[in-house]
Write a protein that holds these residues in place. Structure first.
Motif, PDB file in Angstrom:
ATOM      1  N   UNK A 204      52.912  41.138  80.766  1.00  0.00           N
ATOM      2  CA  UNK A 204      53.757  40.806  79.612  1.00  0.00           C
ATOM      3  C   UNK A 204      54.852  41.861  79.442  1.00  0.00           C
ATOM      4  N   UNK A 205      54.511  43.125  79.681  1.00  0.00           N
ATOM      5  CA  UNK A 205      55.526  44.176  79.632  1.00  0.00           C
ATOM      6  C   UNK A 205      56.581  43.947  80.712  1.00  0.00           C
ATOM      7  N   UNK A 206      56.126  43.539  81.879  1.00  0.00           N
ATOM      8  CA  UNK A 206      57.048  43.274  82.983  1.00  0.00           C
ATOM      9  C   UNK A 206      58.036  42.175  82.596  1.00  0.00           C
ATOM     10  N   UNK A 207      57.529  41.154  81.919  1.00  0.00           N
ATOM     11  CA  UNK A 207      58.393  40.063  81.453  1.00  0.00           C
ATOM     12  C   UNK A 207      59.420  40.584  80.461  1.00  0.00           C
ATOM     13  N   UNK A 208      58.970  41.422  79.522  1.00  0.00           N
ATOM     14  CA  UNK A 208      59.904  41.992  78.541  1.00  0.00           C
ATOM     15  C   UNK A 208      60.973  42.838  79.216  1.00  0.00           C
ATOM     16  N   UNK A 209      60.565  43.594  80.210  1.00  0.00           N
ATOM     17  CA  UNK A 209      61.512  44.463  80.905  1.00  0.00           C
ATOM     18  C   UNK A 209      62.499  43.679  81.752  1.00  0.00           C
ATOM     19  N   UNK A 210      62.162  42.446  82.093  1.00  0.00           N
ATOM     20  CA  UNK A 210      63.044  41.614  82.914  1.00  0.00           C
ATOM     21  C   UNK A 210      64.121  40.928  82.087  1.00  0.00           C
ATOM     22  N   UNK A 211      63.927  40.889  80.785  1.00  0.00           N
ATOM     23  CA  UNK A 211      64.906  40.237  79.910  1.00  0.00           C
ATOM     24  C   UNK A 211      66.118  41.137  79.720  1.00  0.00           C
ATOM     25  N   UNK A 212      67.241  40.505  79.455  1.00  0.00           N
ATOM     26  CA  UNK A 212      68.491  41.242  79.258  1.00  0.00           C
ATOM     27  C   UNK A 212      68.401  42.155  78.033  1.00  0.00           C
ATOM     28  N   UNK A 213      67.938  41.575  76.923  1.00  0.00           N
ATOM     29  CA  UNK A 213      67.788  42.355  75.693  1.00  0.00           C
ATOM     30  C   UNK A 213      66.386  42.933  75.645  1.00  0.00           C
ATOM     31  N   UNK A 214      66.291  44.227  75.428  1.00  0.00           N
ATOM     32  CA  UNK A 214      65.000  44.916  75.408  1.00  0.00           C
ATOM     33  C   UNK A 214      64.405  44.860  74.011  1.00  0.00           C
ATOM     34  N   UNK A 215      63.197  44.303  73.898  1.00  0.00           N
ATOM     35  CA  UNK A 215      62.485  44.189  72.627  1.00  0.00           C
ATOM     36  C   UNK A 215      61.533  45.373  72.501  1.00  0.00           C
ATOM     37  N   UNK A 216      62.054  46.462  71.957  1.00  0.00           N
ATOM     38  CA  UNK A 216      61.302  47.709  71.887  1.00  0.00           C
ATOM     39  C   UNK A 216      60.043  47.571  71.038  1.00  0.00           C
ATOM     40  N   UNK A 217      60.125  46.852  69.936  1.00  0.00           N
ATOM     41  CA  UNK A 217      58.975  46.701  69.041  1.00  0.00           C
ATOM     42  C   UNK A 217      57.827  45.972  69.739  1.00  0.00           C
ATOM     43  N   UNK A 218      58.136  44.898  70.420  1.00  0.00           N
ATOM     44  CA  UNK A 218      57.125  44.133  71.148  1.00  0.00           C
ATOM     45  C   UNK A 218      56.544  44.968  72.292  1.00  0.00           C
ATOM     46  N   UNK A 219      57.411  45.710  72.962  1.00  0.00           N
ATOM     47  CA  UNK A 219      56.975  46.576  74.062  1.00  0.00           C
ATOM     48  C   UNK A 219      56.000  47.639  73.543  1.00  0.00           C
ATOM     49  N   UNK A 220      56.337  48.269  72.438  1.00  0.00           N
ATOM     50  CA  UNK A 220      55.454  49.275  71.838  1.00  0.00           C
ATOM     51  C   UNK A 220      54.123  48.659  71.413  1.00  0.00           C
ATOM     52  N   UNK A 221      54.174  47.443  70.900  1.00  0.00           N
ATOM     53  CA  UNK A 221      52.963  46.740  70.496  1.00  0.00           C
ATOM     54  C   UNK A 221      52.035  46.535  71.695  1.00  0.00           C
ATOM     55  N   UNK A 222      52.628  46.159  72.827  1.00  0.00           N
ATOM     56  CA  UNK A 222      51.830  45.976  74.046  1.00  0.00           C
ATOM     57  C   UNK A 222      51.217  47.301  74.508  1.00  0.00           C
ATOM     58  N   UNK A 223      51.973  48.373  74.388  1.00  0.00           N
ATOM     59  CA  UNK A 223      51.457  49.691  74.769  1.00  0.00           C
ATOM     60  C   UNK A 223      50.259  50.065  73.892  1.00  0.00           C
ATOM     61  N   UNK A 224      50.362  49.794  72.609  1.00  0.00           N
ATOM     62  CA  UNK A 224      49.263  50.114  71.700  1.00  0.00           C
ATOM     63  C   UNK A 224      48.011  49.306  72.034  1.00  0.00           C
TER      64      UNK A 224
END
Length: 173
Positions: free
Chosen positions: A44-64
């Motif tokens: 899921x993080x990989x998918x977020x990182x592949x998007x043009x706009x970076x969703x930092x909040x969602x990324x941090x949520x996945x890390x947690x």
């Protein structure tokens, strides 16, 4: 009579060790499920990182979420290790009695190691993508700062507040 007593004791020890080995097998199954969840979150993080706009909040949520799972995996590992330490000597004394269960444990461990390698590879890919995102972000900030400075200088020149000499030189002509 002493012999049957020994046989009873051996049976109890075999059953006890068998129970511990089952406990260890259950621990490995739980760990496998947790690793699968970590892999899904990593993807899921990989998918977020592949998007043009970076969703930092969602990324941090996945890390947690991954951090919590990793803590659970560490606890499972500790429990597995403690359990193994309890029965290690008994297994070494009579390895043939536990051969099948030990082979199953070893196969489970190999599967978990493979899953860990898969997660690690995905994490490496994510790290590269993340570094690129950060680099692009820094370039955007640098570009913004340069553009902002250029605009500020332009408006300052238009207002004559940077260097009044050019205004006066132009007036003298």
């Amino acid at each position: 009579m002493g012999r049957s007593n020994e046989g009873g004791k051996e049976f109890i020890m075999n059953t006890e060790v068998g129970n511990y080995l089952e406990l260890m097998a259950d621990s490995l199954v739980k760990k496998g499920k947790k690793l699968e969840e970590v892999l899904e979150l990593t993807k899921a993080q990989e998918t977020l990182l592949s998007k043009e706009e970076f969703d930092e909040e969602n990324f941090d949520n996945l890390i947690n979420k991954k951090s919590a799972l990793i803590e659970e995996i560490n606890k499972l590992d500790e429990g597995f290790e403690l359990t193994y330490n309890r029965v290690r000597e008994m297994i070494k004394e009579n390895p043939e009695s536990y051969k099948d269960k030990i082979e199953k444990l070893q196969n489970s461990i190999r599967t978990l190691v493979d899953k860990g390698v898969e997660i690690e590879a995905c994490e490496r890919r994510n790290q590269i993508k993340f570094d690129l995102k950060v680099s692009k972000g820094k370039d955007k900030i640098r570009s913004y700062n340069l553009n902002s400075n250029a605009v500020t200088k332009y408006y300052s020149n238009m207002n004559g507040s940077v260097d009044g000499t050019t205004y006066f030189v132009d007036k003298k002509k």
